[in-house]
Design a protein around this motif. Structure first.
Motif, PDB file in Angstrom:
ATOM      1  N   MET A  84      11.615  -8.247  -6.688  1.00  0.00           N
ATOM      2  CA  MET A  84      11.740  -7.264  -5.642  1.00  0.00           C
ATOM      3  C   MET A  84      10.439  -6.475  -5.530  1.00  0.00           C
ATOM      4  O   MET A  84       9.864  -6.057  -6.520  1.00  0.00           O
ATOM      5  N   TRP A  85       9.958  -6.285  -4.299  1.00  0.00           N
ATOM      6  CA  TRP A  85       8.723  -5.547  -4.051  1.00  0.00           C
ATOM      7  C   TRP A  85       9.015  -4.057  -3.964  1.00  0.00           C
ATOM      8  O   TRP A  85       9.977  -3.641  -3.336  1.00  0.00           O
ATOM      9  N   PRO A  86       8.174  -3.242  -4.571  1.00  0.00           N
ATOM     10  CA  PRO A  86       8.342  -1.798  -4.404  1.00  0.00           C
ATOM     11  C   PRO A  86       7.962  -1.384  -2.986  1.00  0.00           C
ATOM     12  O   PRO A  86       7.305  -2.128  -2.264  1.00  0.00           O
ATOM     13  N   VAL A  87       8.328  -0.202  -2.615  1.00  0.00           N
ATOM     14  CA  VAL A  87       8.015   0.336  -1.290  1.00  0.00           C
ATOM     15  C   VAL A  87       6.700   1.095  -1.369  1.00  0.00           C
ATOM     16  O   VAL A  87       6.484   1.894  -2.277  1.00  0.00           O
ATOM     17  N   TYR A  88       5.810   0.842  -0.423  1.00  0.00           N
ATOM     18  CA  TYR A  88       4.524   1.526  -0.347  1.00  0.00           C
ATOM     19  C   TYR A  88       4.460   2.333   0.935  1.00  0.00           C
ATOM     20  O   TYR A  88       5.056   1.969   1.948  1.00  0.00           O
ATOM     21  N   ASP A  89       3.686   3.428   0.905  1.00  0.00           N
ATOM     22  CA  ASP A  89       3.504   4.246   2.102  1.00  0.00           C
ATOM     23  C   ASP A  89       2.472   3.645   3.041  1.00  0.00           C
ATOM     24  O   ASP A  89       2.509   3.877   4.246  1.00  0.00           O
ATOM     25  N   LEU A  90       1.537   2.874   2.478  1.00  0.00           N
ATOM     26  CA  LEU A  90       0.464   2.302   3.275  1.00  0.00           C
ATOM     27  C   LEU A  90       0.068   0.964   2.672  1.00  0.00           C
ATOM     28  O   LEU A  90      -0.047   0.849   1.449  1.00  0.00           O
ATOM     29  N   ALA A  91      -0.137  -0.052   3.503  1.00  0.00           N
ATOM     30  CA  ALA A  91      -0.600  -1.366   3.035  1.00  0.00           C
ATOM     31  C   ALA A  91      -1.885  -1.704   3.780  1.00  0.00           C
ATOM     32  O   ALA A  91      -1.947  -1.609   5.005  1.00  0.00           O
ATOM     33  N   LEU A  92      -2.915  -2.079   3.014  1.00  0.00           N
ATOM     34  CA  LEU A  92      -4.205  -2.423   3.592  1.00  0.00           C
ATOM     35  C   LEU A  92      -4.388  -3.929   3.502  1.00  0.00           C
ATOM     36  O   LEU A  92      -4.505  -4.485   2.421  1.00  0.00           O
ATOM     37  N   VAL A  93      -4.394  -4.585   4.658  1.00  0.00           N
ATOM     38  CA  VAL A  93      -4.446  -6.047   4.697  1.00  0.00           C
ATOM     39  C   VAL A  93      -5.876  -6.550   4.572  1.00  0.00           C
ATOM     40  O   VAL A  93      -6.844  -5.792   4.700  1.00  0.00           O
ATOM     41  N   ASN A  94      -6.032  -7.840   4.318  1.00  0.00           N
ATOM     42  CA  ASN A  94      -7.346  -8.461   4.162  1.00  0.00           C
ATOM     43  C   ASN A  94      -8.280  -8.144   5.317  1.00  0.00           C
ATOM     44  O   ASN A  94      -7.862  -8.132   6.483  1.00  0.00           O
ATOM     45  N   TYR A  95      -9.531  -7.889   4.977  1.00  0.00           N
ATOM     46  CA  TYR A  95     -10.626  -7.653   5.909  1.00  0.00           C
ATOM     47  C   TYR A  95     -10.446  -6.385   6.748  1.00  0.00           C
ATOM     48  O   TYR A  95     -11.137  -6.207   7.744  1.00  0.00           O
ATOM     49  N   SER A  96      -9.548  -5.498   6.330  1.00  0.00           N
ATOM     50  CA  SER A  96      -9.411  -4.210   7.012  1.00  0.00           C
ATOM     51  C   SER A  96     -10.298  -3.192   6.309  1.00  0.00           C
ATOM     52  O   SER A  96     -10.634  -3.326   5.139  1.00  0.00           O
ATOM     53  N   THR A  97     -10.699  -2.165   7.052  1.00  0.00           N
ATOM     54  CA  THR A  97     -11.460  -1.049   6.504  1.00  0.00           C
ATOM     55  C   THR A  97     -10.706   0.212   6.868  1.00  0.00           C
ATOM     56  O   THR A  97     -10.451   0.467   8.049  1.00  0.00           O
ATOM     57  N   THR A  98     -10.336   0.998   5.864  1.00  0.00           N
ATOM     58  CA  THR A  98      -9.520   2.189   6.069  1.00  0.00           C
ATOM     59  C   THR A  98     -10.214   3.397   5.461  1.00  0.00           C
ATOM     60  O   THR A  98     -10.739   3.321   4.358  1.00  0.00           O
ATOM     61  N   THR A  99     -10.197   4.518   6.191  1.00  0.00           N
ATOM     62  CA  THR A  99     -10.721   5.778   5.684  1.00  0.00           C
ATOM     63  C   THR A  99      -9.601   6.803   5.749  1.00  0.00           C
ATOM     64  O   THR A  99      -8.997   6.994   6.805  1.00  0.00           O
ATOM     65  N   LEU A 100      -9.320   7.431   4.608  1.00  0.00           N
ATOM     66  CA  LEU A 100      -8.332   8.509   4.555  1.00  0.00           C
ATOM     67  C   LEU A 100      -9.111   9.815   4.556  1.00  0.00           C
ATOM     68  O   LEU A 100      -9.944  10.048   3.690  1.00  0.00           O
ATOM     69  N   ASN A 101      -8.838  10.670   5.541  1.00  0.00           N
ATOM     70  CA  ASN A 101      -9.626  11.871   5.745  1.00  0.00           C
ATOM     71  C   ASN A 101      -8.735  13.103   5.682  1.00  0.00           C
ATOM     72  O   ASN A 101      -8.446  13.730   6.686  1.00  0.00           O
ATOM     73  N   GLY A 102      -8.247  13.426   4.485  1.00  0.00           N
ATOM     74  CA  GLY A 102      -7.410  14.610   4.289  1.00  0.00           C
ATOM     75  C   GLY A 102      -5.936  14.254   4.232  1.00  0.00           C
ATOM     76  O   GLY A 102      -5.504  13.198   4.679  1.00  0.00           O
ATOM     77  N   GLY A 103      -5.162  15.141   3.626  1.00  0.00           N
ATOM     78  CA  GLY A 103      -3.725  14.965   3.532  1.00  0.00           C
ATOM     79  C   GLY A 103      -3.295  14.326   2.222  1.00  0.00           C
ATOM     80  O   GLY A 103      -4.092  14.148   1.304  1.00  0.00           O
ATOM     81  N   LYS A 104      -2.005  13.993   2.151  1.00  0.00           N
ATOM     82  CA  LYS A 104      -1.427  13.392   0.948  1.00  0.00           C
ATOM     83  C   LYS A 104      -0.789  12.059   1.298  1.00  0.00           C
ATOM     84  O   LYS A 104      -0.072  11.946   2.283  1.00  0.00           O
ATOM     85  N   ILE A 105      -1.055  11.073   0.450  1.00  0.00           N
ATOM     86  CA  ILE A 105      -0.456   9.743   0.581  1.00  0.00           C
ATOM     87  C   ILE A 105       0.198   9.429  -0.750  1.00  0.00           C
ATOM     88  O   ILE A 105      -0.395   9.655  -1.808  1.00  0.00           O
ATOM     89  N   GLY A 106       1.393   8.873  -0.715  1.00  0.00           N
ATOM     90  CA  GLY A 106       2.081   8.510  -1.951  1.00  0.00           C
ATOM     91  C   GLY A 106       1.477   7.287  -2.600  1.00  0.00           C
ATOM     92  O   GLY A 106       0.711   7.372  -3.547  1.00  0.00           O
TER      93      GLY A 106
END
Length: 73
Positions: free
Chosen positions: A1-23
């Protein structure tokens, strides 16, 4: 069973988190992540072999744990 994530970053993606809270974040092998100052992340799961060089945590940001295939850091 897979756990639950708040955010998933797929292959070849670029993500910037700019403030706030992420689980929890799950990263695929070729994803890139920048965590900017003022951002708090509970956990980043890189068990699929994401290189640590693909994660940038800027000064003033908080990442509580990074989970690798070998355990937690």
């Amino acid at each position: 069973m897979w756990p639950v994530y708040d955010l998933a970053l797929v292959n070849y993606s670029t993500t910037t988190l700019n403030g706030g809270k992420i689980g929890s974040i799950y990263m695929w092998k070729h994803a890139k992540l920048t965590v900017k100052a003022g951002t708090t992340v509970d956990s980043i799961d890189i068990t699929l072999g994401t290189p640590m060089s693909n994660i940038v945590v800027e000064e003033g940001a908080t990442v509580n744990k990074i989970i690798t295939k070998d355990g937690e850091m």
